[in-house]
Design an enzyme around this catalytic site. Sequence first.
Site, PDB file in Angstrom:
ATOM      1  N   SER A 188       0.760  -1.086   0.001  1.00  7.67           N
ATOM      2  CA  SER A 188      -0.252  -0.016  -0.109  1.00  7.67           C
ATOM      3  C   SER A 188       1.000   1.114   0.117  1.00  7.67           C
ATOM      4  CB  SER A 188      -0.995   0.001   1.244  1.00  7.67           C
ATOM      5  OG  SER A 188      -0.249  -0.116   2.393  1.00  7.67           O
ATOM      6  N   CYS A 189       0.152   2.471  -0.181  1.00  8.35           N
ATOM      7  CA  CYS A 189       0.783   3.811  -0.284  1.00  8.35           C
ATOM      8  C   CYS A 189       2.076   3.766   1.092  1.00  8.35           C
ATOM      9  CB  CYS A 189      -0.386   4.814   0.021  1.00  8.35           C
ATOM     10  SG  CYS A 189       0.549   6.494  -0.064  1.00  8.35           S
TER      11      CYS A 189
END
Lengths: 81, 190
Positions: A17-18
């Site tokens: 994820s980010c």
Amino acid sequence: MSADYDITETLDVKGASCPMPVVKTKSAIDDLAEGEILEVLATDAGSMSDIEGWASGTAGVELVDQQEGDDVYTHYVRKTE
Amino acid sequence: MSTDTPDASADDTPSRAELAARVDELEDALAEATSEDDAKKMSIIATKGTLDMAYPPLILASTAAAFGYEVTVFHTFWGLEILHEERSKNLKLSSVGNPNMPVPNAVAALPGMDRVTTKMMEKKIDDNDTATIEELIETSLDMGVEFQACQMTIDLMDYDEDDFYDGVTTGVGAATALQDMAEADIQLLV
């Protein structure tokens, strides 16, 4: 789908994820030569907007295409310089 | 008066050669100024050391580096915990004073509750495959982010230079941070 482009490398960031999809895309593109295309496979829904934003704000890369699959978002980025 | 005027105008009017020299000088200065500003810069001041607040500066720093920014992150006060190799792996999260956490303040203040909320958050981070603080620091360092450890805070907390991740800059103070901020296109206090 992927046959549309002459892909040099594929980067698998599924699950990450980010900010990792963008950060790892940047590192992978650094290893390519000018004109080569990187395919990025991600499951992060934010990667659609993030990779587009990164490509438009970064010198030397161009977003060729983005495809939204059932679970996987595929991005094609060309190194332009 | 009548004799002054011709003299004064002769002094004030620069010759063609002088003007040409001045133009060359200005062109050089302009070239220097524009070439120096080629790389975009970001300066972040990280002041918080809780698990949740350690993320924003690291995520923004690594992302900006991916955009080609020259990034410096100046860590001061509790923000220094993020650079401390051992302590960064044990950053805590408290639900006291955070009404978004599913624990009432009166309960959150009980002994041992910070450990519970921290474990809860760590499990979420793990389940979601969110990068750990250590991963973000290592990645950022690989990408050329400069992490600066405030010398005053090092002394205050009685830390040693060796306590920090390899590649962290020590021996810097507010003047360094200010200089980075003055030159940066983006400045953030986190």
